[in-house]
Every structure is written in structure tokens, then in C-alpha cells.
Design a protein around this motif. Structure first.
Motif: not given
Length: 316
Positions: A267-292
Motif C-alpha cells: 500500500x501507499x503507506x507501506x511503501x519505502x520510497x514514497x515519503x508520505x508527504x502528499x503532492x510534495x512527495x509526488x502524489x498525483x492529483x487524479x480525476x476519474x468517474x468513481x463508478x467507472x
């Protein structure tokens, strides 16, 4: 960058390291959103995707530029599966199956907040079942009939944060570059930023492999020259990774071929590379149909880079 060669045989439809201490300040937002700091110190942002007109926070006054700019994407390891001299193209899908993903990126100077035009941006990632092109023999993706309890938001077992020897990795000790084992180059490509510092790629939503959360690798090269043969010279000023929130990954896991994976997911919180800082750490802003989600996803982020720095990050 030793050189990127232009692909002359494109298909007809081709259109943790902790944060690097040398990084400075960039606009806070995904996809080139404008950010302004008022007298009370509050932030106001309005999003703008690549191809649209975007307004960058003004940095004309040296006395106020530092107030309007903030840190953004962190430097991370290159990982073992980067291939230089990659294909110059925006559509990197080839014939790979998966949820359509449009990736909209913006590159700005981390000190002035001004867009950087004509930069060469690389992206590369595994396919829906965790396999990297160029390294199919050593990738550890999995397919077949999934177990009844997978994938889930809480994978069974305790992830080590680092795949076994020979597996794709971005962690310490696993990021040493490996030579390609085959001639496949799907889900890899390089393209040039426009005058607004923006670049768009078309690909598929990445899958996962043991030891890492879902991610995309990236590099930004500047101060080089675009020629008929591709991009030559310059320096690699940014090496990073983009990440996906858990909600989107769990939604993708319900769609074929992702749903056929038998690989334990980190999972995202278990990853050793992602620094858990959100956008600062490279977390993408995503848009999609939640049901599809199968209809497609749009991901966006702004990368602040120091054009004078060299951040290859090949051995972190």
C-alpha cells in the motif's frame, strides 16, 4: 543524458530517500495550478491542465517570490530499470491492456516559479501485471486466477519494502541500474515541454509488483538540444516518482487485467520510497468517474526543478 534517439517506427496512432536538501521552492498545486499568498497568508488555487491556459504565481519581485513558492516533488531513486536513448513519443501505450491514463505534467523553475520550456521529460512504468519492458525476464509481476482475498487494502503478510533480488525496486540497495534483457519498450517515452512548461503523455494505469506501491518513474533533462535525432546533452535536473492514492488503486484492482494479478500489493503507506508527504512527495492529483474508473483516469502534477542541479539518483 547521453542522448535520446527519435523513434522512426512509431505506430500510426501514436500521436527513499528523504527530500533532497538542495531543492528549493515551487508553486504548491497539481497540474500547474495558480497559487497566491494573501496578506493573511492564505492560499488560493485554481487548476489548469496541460493544453489549457495556466496562471503561474508571479515571481517578478525578488522580495516576494520566496513567499509565493513552496517545495513540491521530492527527488527519489531512479530504480534499476531506466533505459536512456528512449523513444520520443507522447503515446507510450503500444498494445498494452489497462485503464487509459492521461498524465499531464508541468515543469517549473523551483526558484523563480517560471515554466521551463523545451525540457525533455522521461516517464516509464510497469504494465497492469507488474512487468517492465526491457526487463521482462527479471520483472516479478504476476497474473492468473487471483486468490479470493486479493487484492485488498491491507495485503496479507508484512511487506519488506524491498523486492527480492532481481525484482523491480526503488529502495536502497535495489536501485542499482541493470542492463536491459529484451528489446521491448512499451510504457516508456520522452517528450518536450511546451512554452508553458507542460507535457502530456498517454499510457495505462500502472499495476503493482511485490515490495512497491503503484508508481511511475520520471526524469527531467534540461540545457540540452533538440535535434532531428532527438535530445542531446544537458543535465538531468530531476529524478522522481509519481504515486497513486489508495482509493484509485483499489478501484483499478477490480478491472481486468489488474484483477487477475496474484502478486501481493504494497500500500501507499507501506511503501519505502514514497515519503508520505502528499503532492510534495509526488502524489498525483487524479480525476476519474468513481463508478467507472475503466473509462479512464487523468493524473496531473507540477514538478519544481533546479535547472542547474544534477539529480541522476542512480545509486540512492
Amino acid at each position: 543524458m547521453t542522448g535520446i534517439q527519435r523513434d522512426h517506427q512509431q505506430p500510426a496512432h501514436e500521436p527513499k530517500h528523504k527530500k533532497d536538501l538542495t531543492r528549493r521552492k515551487v508553486v504548491v498545486a497539481g497540474a500547474g495550478a495558480a497559487v497566491a499568498v494573501g496578506a493573511a497568508g492564505t492560499l488560493a488555487a485554481s487548476g489548469a491542465f496541460a493544453g489549457e491556459t495556466s496562471t503561474t504565481a508571479s515571481a517578478s519581485s525578488s522580495s516576494t517570490a520566496s513567499e509565493a513558492c513552496y517545495k513540491l516533488t521530492s527527488e527519489t531513486t531512479e530504480g534499476p530499470y531506466y533505459i536512456d536513448a528512449d523513444k520520443i513519443r507522447q503515446d507510450i501505450t503500444e498494445d498494452k491492456e489497462g485503464i487509459p491514463l492521461t498524465l499531464r505534467l508541468k515543469v517549473i523553475d523551483s526558484e523563480t516559479c517560471k515554466p521551463i520550456a523545451d525540457a525533455a521529460v522521461d516517464i516509464w512504468h510497469c504494465d497492469a501485471l507488474g512487468i517492465y519492458s526491457g526487463y521482462e525476464a527479471s520483472s516479478t509481476g504476476g497474473g492468473g486466477t487471483p486468490p479470493t482475498d486479493a487484492p485488498s487494502g491491507t495485503p496479507s503478510g508484512t511487506p519488506t519494502g524491498e523486492p527480492p533480488s532481481g525484482a523491480p525496486s526503488g529502495g536502497t540497495g535495489g536501485g542499482v541500474h541493470q542492463d536491459p534483457t529484451d528489446d521491448e519498450r512499451y510504457l516508456r517515452g520522452t517528450w518536450k515541454t511546451d512554452k508553458h512548461g507542460q507535457v502530456t503523455f498517454r499510457t495505462v494505469f500502472p499495476g503493482w509488483y511485490q515490495g512497491r506501491c503503484v508508481h511511475i518513474h520520471t526524469k527531467v533533462h534540461v540545457n540540452g538540444e533538440w535535434t532531428d535525432a532527438g535530445y542531446e546533452g544537458g543535465n538531468t535536473c530531476h529524478t522522481g516518482q509519481f504515486f497513486f492514492d489508495e482509493e484509485s488503486v483499489l478501484a483499478s484492482a477490480e478491472v481486468e487485467p489488474y484483477s487477475t494479478s496474484t502478486t501481493t500489493r504494497t500500500t501507499l503507506t507501506e511503501d519505502t520510497i514514497y515519503d508520505q508527504s502528499g503532492t510534495t512527495g509526488g502524489l498525483l492529483k487524479l480525476k476519474y468517474n468513481k463508478k467507472h474508473i475503466a473509462r479512464g483516469v487523468v493524473g496531473s502534477i507540477t514538478m519544481g526543478v533546479d535547472p542547474d542541479a544534477t539529480n541522476d539518483n542512480t545509486t540512492m
